[in-house]
Design a protein around this motif. Sequence first.
Motif: not given
Lengths: 300, 300
Positions: B102, B105, B132, B147-150, B238-239, B262, B264
Amino acid sequence: MDWLHLPPMNALRAFSAVAEAGSYTVAAERLNVTQAAVSQQVKSLEKHLGVALVSRRGRSIELTEPGIILARELGIGFEIIGRGVERLAEHAAHRPVQVTMSPAFAVEWLLPRMAEFQRQHPEITLMLNPTSELVQIRPGGIDVAIRYRDRRMPRKEEDTVLVSDMVVIGAPSLVGGQDLRDPASLTKLPWLQELGTNEAADWFTYHGVVPAEPLTINHMPGNLIMTAVRRGDGITYSARAFFEEDLSSGRMIELFSEPLFGVYYIQTQAEFQRPEAKVFVNWLISQSQVVSAHSSQKLI
Amino acid sequence: MDWLHLPPMNALRAFSAVAEAGSYTVAAERLNVTQAAVSQQVKSLEKHLGVALVSRRGRSIELTEPGIILARELGIGFEIIGRGVERLAEHAAHRPVQVTMSPAFAVEWLLPRMAEFQRQHPEITLMLNPTSELVQIRPGGIDVAIRYRDRRMPRKEEDTVLVSDMVVIGAPSLVGGQDLRDPASLTKLPWLQELGTNEAADWFTYHGVVPAEPLTINHMPGNLIMTAVRRGDGITYSARAFFEEDLSSGRMIELFSEPLFGVYYIQTQAEFQRPEAKVFVNWLISQSQVVSAHSSQKLI
DNA sequence: AACTAAACATTAGAAAATCTACTGTATGGA
DNA sequence: TCCATACAGTAGATTTTCTAATGTTTAGTT
């Protein structure tokens, strides 16, 4: 040559076919597999190399730049390999069909019929190898063997060429006028026998005779035995079929007979049989016969 | 190219190796299989072609005449193929490692650390693709994705780069001096949000807020959001890790925080990973960290 | 716009090819 | 004569490859 770091050959072949055809579907047809198979092979090649080789472009495909480079090299490489194989295949196709059989069978049964075969199939040349040794059937060597066995060793699923009475036979000049109805009486006569075999002793054993004195046995190459027997040099054990003519004309006398005892059958390489060899085998079968008593009859 | 009448590639390869090595045993070593495997492959090739290619000569072997001819062609063909593959492999090795992540990041986490990576591995060049969108990982394309995930979508067996509190954050000029302790109060502020995402609405849903009036949301490319937020154009989700500096210096204010929410993580092609990509991934893991509360601490 | 057909992608499970481990056979040298 | 070496043969295990079915995308058609 570094064979270890080469990707799977089948994957390379699939990709080369795709590059050549410009389409997975067409390549699959040419390779005679499904489109899915080709797709997977190309995928696996890309994975191995870590390089994209093909990219989708709408409903069609396009080679990537590295794909084009690789395809060119592969095309040349496979072309050379293909030509080499093709050349060899041609060479092999023109090679005579090689047949091995016993000398007696060759002279008395096959050779008289050869002219007919050549008339029917002038394009096929045969190479006969008359020997009583068991020559190995193997690619590039013997294609067809015609072998003898007696009835006591039954087999299933084999192509029979000739089933015949087995007889002990001799010329009138040698055996005429004697009383030879007892098997033991044959111990006094000279036997002629193929080099390296033991037919005479086996015959006596089979008939329960233990020779009182040593047998007189002349060993000689099989192809000479027939002539020698006719000349009166000795007696021998053989298939009656080889002497039909001699017996009916009285030139030879049958001393003992075991009805339908001897079988000549065909051995051939089951799979990947050369087409020419197959033609010859079929012809052999069409000529097959059973010979018994004093008459011969066609089987087929 | 006539692919149909070509013998199995593996058999051709085996024979070529035998011809090259002059021995089944040595060929087997070079191919990294057992001697029996090579023997069988050559046999099957002979069967296919109907031609003897190799003949035993005592304890060693000798190619037959057709075998010699075929071996020569195959040798050339495989040589060309091998060179083509090798060339491609080299080409692939020098290709930059392609990484997607992203924009946030990239700017806030990766770029500040890039210099260090380059210092450690000057021979590896990276190509960053900050977006993204979920770019497909595929040979010849993206090697590594961050990649991001919650936290609500747990996975096992993945390499984590960064676990961070997720925060709603804004510049003092925009949010200073207001009472924003109720999530619903944030509906009145302008949100900045990545193109194509729905972070703001999701955040309210997660916190059980149904906005009374339409939200003010400005969509913009991710790489611009950080700057815009700092300038006071809006707030964003955001983080926290990306704003450590801003928060401690008071340049930004944290409105809400979800601890360790969050994640990554690294996605990469499991098998056949390029060595360079592997180096980069390992470095990423060595840099991984958990950021929580008002302090950040190294994990490894 | 919706439909259709054509081409490639993906998947699980089936089928086929391939390999290994073992044993057998032949040969050249100690 | 015995030993070590190299190739041959076989059954069963393993791996690769393929098929069949279905999904996805796209270009052309109605």
